[in-house]
Motif scaffolding. Structure first.
Motif, PDB file in Angstrom:
ATOM      1  N   THR A 133       8.355  -3.615   6.926  1.00  0.00           N
ATOM      2  CA  THR A 133       8.322  -3.562   5.563  1.00  0.00           C
ATOM      3  C   THR A 133       9.507  -2.348   4.775  1.00  0.00           C
ATOM      4  O   THR A 133      10.054  -1.529   5.868  1.00  0.00           O
ATOM      5  CB  THR A 133       7.182  -3.545   4.889  1.00  0.00           C
ATOM      6  OG1 THR A 133       6.917  -2.112   5.479  1.00  0.00           O
ATOM      7  CG2 THR A 133       5.997  -4.453   6.223  1.00  0.00           C
ATOM      8  N   ALA A 142       8.568   0.868   5.131  1.00  0.00           N
ATOM      9  CA  ALA A 142       8.581   1.359   6.762  1.00  0.00           C
ATOM     10  C   ALA A 142       9.934   2.090   7.330  1.00  0.00           C
ATOM     11  O   ALA A 142      10.525   3.335   7.275  1.00  0.00           O
ATOM     12  CB  ALA A 142       8.220   0.671   7.896  1.00  0.00           C
ATOM     13  N   ASP A 151       4.395  -1.330   9.200  1.00  0.00           N
ATOM     14  CA  ASP A 151       4.807  -0.345   7.835  1.00  0.00           C
ATOM     15  C   ASP A 151       4.977   0.650   7.335  1.00  0.00           C
ATOM     16  O   ASP A 151       4.280   1.166   8.298  1.00  0.00           O
ATOM     17  CB  ASP A 151       3.284  -1.985   6.844  1.00  0.00           C
ATOM     18  CG  ASP A 151       3.487  -1.441   5.351  1.00  0.00           C
ATOM     19  OD1 ASP A 151       4.006  -0.740   4.612  1.00  0.00           O
ATOM     20  OD2 ASP A 151       2.643  -2.404   5.039  1.00  0.00           O
ATOM     21  N   TYR A 152       4.398   0.882   6.073  1.00  0.00           N
ATOM     22  CA  TYR A 152       4.433   2.600   5.734  1.00  0.00           C
ATOM     23  C   TYR A 152       3.263   2.609   4.195  1.00  0.00           C
ATOM     24  O   TYR A 152       3.575   1.478   3.750  1.00  0.00           O
ATOM     25  CB  TYR A 152       5.386   3.312   5.886  1.00  0.00           C
ATOM     26  CG  TYR A 152       5.493   4.992   5.601  1.00  0.00           C
ATOM     27  CD1 TYR A 152       5.307   5.553   6.951  1.00  0.00           C
ATOM     28  CD2 TYR A 152       4.922   5.127   4.351  1.00  0.00           C
ATOM     29  CE1 TYR A 152       5.255   6.569   6.979  1.00  0.00           C
ATOM     30  CE2 TYR A 152       4.570   6.468   4.350  1.00  0.00           C
ATOM     31  CZ  TYR A 152       5.072   7.855   5.453  1.00  0.00           C
ATOM     32  OH  TYR A 152       4.555   9.067   5.211  1.00  0.00           O
ATOM     33  N   LYS A 153       2.168   2.978   4.946  1.00  0.00           N
ATOM     34  CA  LYS A 153       1.245   3.065   4.156  1.00  0.00           C
ATOM     35  C   LYS A 153       0.854   4.499   3.486  1.00  0.00           C
ATOM     36  O   LYS A 153       0.441   5.822   4.586  1.00  0.00           O
ATOM     37  CB  LYS A 153      -0.390   2.899   4.647  1.00  0.00           C
ATOM     38  CG  LYS A 153      -0.251   0.796   5.119  1.00  0.00           C
ATOM     39  CD  LYS A 153      -1.255   0.304   4.454  1.00  0.00           C
ATOM     40  CE  LYS A 153      -0.721  -1.066   5.029  1.00  0.00           C
ATOM     41  NZ  LYS A 153      -0.504  -2.221   4.636  1.00  0.00           N
TER      42      LYS A 153
END
Length: 120
Positions: free
Chosen positions: A8, A11, A81-83
């Motif tokens: 994403t 990310a 992804d990075y959250k």
């Protein structure tokens, strides 16, 4: 190959920041699967200077990505992804091929590959 691993935008931003911080700009991002963990398989990510003979390459958000051809079927359709939360941030990996994962979410197995489970 482009549908094997998808990162994403969030990310990608974090990966670029890590590359810059570690002096790894221009390196490849290795996305891998290895045996171990409670469910038998676990993910690995790291930076490498050169691709190997058995690697496929793709590029997303100006990040060069390596995936070993042997891991491609296991990773097909995976989204990284990075959250960011109040407790901090971290990468999340959604793999449509995973049929089971451990409570901590760091290991998994697929219908075709159970890996080598370890006691957790």
């Amino acid at each position: 190959m482009s549908d094997v691993v998808n990162i994403t935008e969030a990310a990608a931003f974090q990966i670029k920041e890590m590359m810059k911080h570690n002096g790894e700009e221009g390196s490849f991002l290795r996305v891998a699967v290895k045996g171990g963990g409670c469910s038998g398989l676990s993910y690995g990510m790291g930076f490498e200077e050169e691709p190997g003979e058995k690697d496929s390459q793709l590029e997303q958000f100006e990040i060069k990505i390596l995936v070993d051809n042997g891991d491609a079927d296991i990773l097909k359709g995976t989204v990284i992804d990075y959250k960011q939360t109040m407790m901090g941030g971290g990468f999340t990996i959604e793999n449509p091929n995973a049929i089971a994962s451990c409570g901590c979410g760091s290991s998994f197995k697929t219908a075709k590959n159970a890996g080598t489970p370890e006691n957790c």
